[in-house]
Motif scaffolding. Structure first.
Motif, mmCIF file in Angstrom:
data_model
loop_
_atom_site.group_PDB
_atom_site.id
_atom_site.type_symbol
_atom_site.label_atom_id
_atom_site.label_comp_id
_atom_site.label_asym_id
_atom_site.label_seq_id
_atom_site.Cartn_x
_atom_site.Cartn_y
_atom_site.Cartn_z
ATOM 1 N N ALA A 115 0.822 -1.210 0.000
ATOM 2 C CA ALA A 115 0.000 0.000 0.000
ATOM 3 C C ALA A 115 0.859 1.264 0.000
ATOM 4 N N THR B 97 -7.018 4.799 -5.405
ATOM 5 C CA THR B 97 -6.716 5.198 -4.026
ATOM 6 C C THR B 97 -7.504 4.382 -3.014
ATOM 7 N N GLY B 98 -8.757 4.068 -3.345
ATOM 8 C CA GLY B 98 -9.590 3.284 -2.430
ATOM 9 C C GLY B 98 -8.999 1.921 -2.127
ATOM 10 N N VAL B 99 -8.444 1.280 -3.158
ATOM 11 C CA VAL B 99 -7.828 -0.038 -2.968
ATOM 12 C C VAL B 99 -6.595 0.085 -2.080
ATOM 13 N N ARG B 100 -5.802 1.141 -2.289
ATOM 14 C CA ARG B 100 -4.600 1.330 -1.460
ATOM 15 C C ARG B 100 -4.979 1.569 -0.006
ATOM 16 N N ILE B 101 -6.036 2.351 0.215
ATOM 17 C CA ILE B 101 -6.479 2.609 1.596
ATOM 18 C C ILE B 101 -6.956 1.323 2.256
ATOM 19 N N THR B 102 -7.715 0.515 1.482
ATOM 20 C CA THR B 102 -8.195 -0.760 2.025
ATOM 21 C C THR B 102 -7.035 -1.688 2.358
ATOM 22 N N ALA B 103 -6.048 -1.755 1.450
ATOM 23 C CA ALA B 103 -4.875 -2.601 1.698
ATOM 24 C C ALA B 103 -4.108 -2.126 2.924
ATOM 25 N N ALA C 226 -5.370 -0.451 5.523
ATOM 26 C CA ALA C 226 -6.160 -0.733 6.723
ATOM 27 C C ALA C 226 -6.063 -2.206 7.119
ATOM 28 N N LEU C 227 -6.186 -3.090 6.124
ATOM 29 C CA LEU C 227 -6.072 -4.522 6.413
ATOM 30 C C LEU C 227 -4.666 -4.880 6.874
#
Length: 333
Positions: free
Chosen positions: A42, A51-57, A59-60
């Protein structure tokens, strides 16, 4: 012989604290590794998507990293020494940082030991391991005030029982079960399936691990030859998964019930999919080619070999003797 029970002659000591500590360390290490990889991907942008995918990655990754460091944050609890000792006189709980206690067999009317079968990847969460002591006299409560935190009212019978929860300490099941059978046979009630003692690793395990390791190394070699590991990111990912597969196969060799069960399902499922895929491909391509020659069937050999090998490995690990051996190992017998 298979199923043989060895009667303990000396006191049996079960290091429950060590079992729980190993479980936390292994779980934390795996979760932490995946968390760090997700965070690195990320932060460096090595994630497909916006950007949404990077934020999710991120957070996980942060969540899994926190799970990974949890044993360090809770080291006083995770590495607290706790031992259950059973002998001809009774049983005692040794807990230097908690509340120790000791009970004689003569003070009890029944001892119930509840445990599930070792986890082999079946759906759902297995129930915990638990030791339940039923006093012989009502005066037990006054004689053992240090055990008040274990007392539980029961609806089926009058009085209280004393429950000692042991979590998912499956490797402690065998020693406790055999000690209770030896030292308290008249009081002991088993609630669980006693695994067959098999100390010799079946040959089928070694053959299946050899097939799976060969398949993985062939896949890695093919990827390297095709230039799929030229950059640092791809090489790092390949090394990580090779280590992960190696550790998992070592668990299979060691008789880990979950590793054996999961690999049996994985090998069977992927093997069937590959063989079915090759059959469907041949069904489509062969009639479409008018001048098809038998010698051209060699193009299907890699897929057939991989599918057949994985299916064979999966079925070998699903054999009854392998399952019994893994369950026996899982229960610490």
């Amino acid at each position: 012989m298979a199923g043989e029970t060895i009667t303990p002659r000396e006191p049996v000591t079960v290091d429950v604290g060590n079992v729980h500590a190993r479980q936390m360390v292994v779980g934390g290490t795996v979760a932490g590794a995946f968390g760090l990889i997700a965070l690195a991907a990320a932060v460096t942008g090595n994630v497909d998507g916006g950007t949404g995918v990077r934020i999710t990655a991120f957070a996980l990754g942060l969540l899994f990293t926190l799970i990974g460091v949890l044993p360090l944050l809770m080291w006083r609890v995770a590495f607290r020494p706790r031992r259950l000792v059973l002998d001809v006189e009774g049983l005692r709980w040794e807990d230097p940082r908690g509340i120790p206690w000791a009970v004689g067999w003569a003070e009890l009317s029944r001892v119930t030991f509840s445990f599930p079968k070792p986890d082999t990847g079946r759906p759902g969460i297995p129930p915990p391991v638990e030791l339940v002591l039923r006093p012989a006299e009502a005066s037990f409560r006054d004689a053992h005030p240090e055990m008040a935190h274990l007392a539980v009212e029961t609806s089926r019978e009058p009085g209280v029982v004393y429950r000692l929860p042991l979590g998912h300490a499956q490797s402690a099941v065998g020693p406790i079960d055999e000690a209770l059978t030896a030292f308290a046979s008249g009081l002991y009630r088993r609630r669980g399936v006693r695994s067959v003692r098999r100390r010799v690793r079946p040959r089928a395990v070694e053959v299946s691990v050899g097939i799976l390791a060969t398949y993985w190394m062939a896949a890695v070699t093919g990827s390297v030859v095709q230039g799929m590991a030229d950059d640092l990111k791809s090489a790092a990912i390949m090394i990580f998964w090779t280590l992960a597969v190696g550790i998992w196969l070592m668990r299979v060799l060691a008789g880990g019930p979950l590793a054996v069960g999961r690999m049996a399902h994985f090998g069977t499922a992927i093997g069937v999919v590959l063989l079915a895929g090759m059959a469907m491909l041949a069904f489509v391509l062969i009639p479409a080619k008018q001048d098809f020659q038998i010698r051209e069937l060699w193009v299907f050999l890699p897929g057939l070999g991989a599918g057949g090998g994985l299916l064979l490995a999966g079925r070998l690990l699903a054999r009854r003797d392998v399952r019994e051996w893994a369950e026996s190992r899982g229960q610490g017998r």
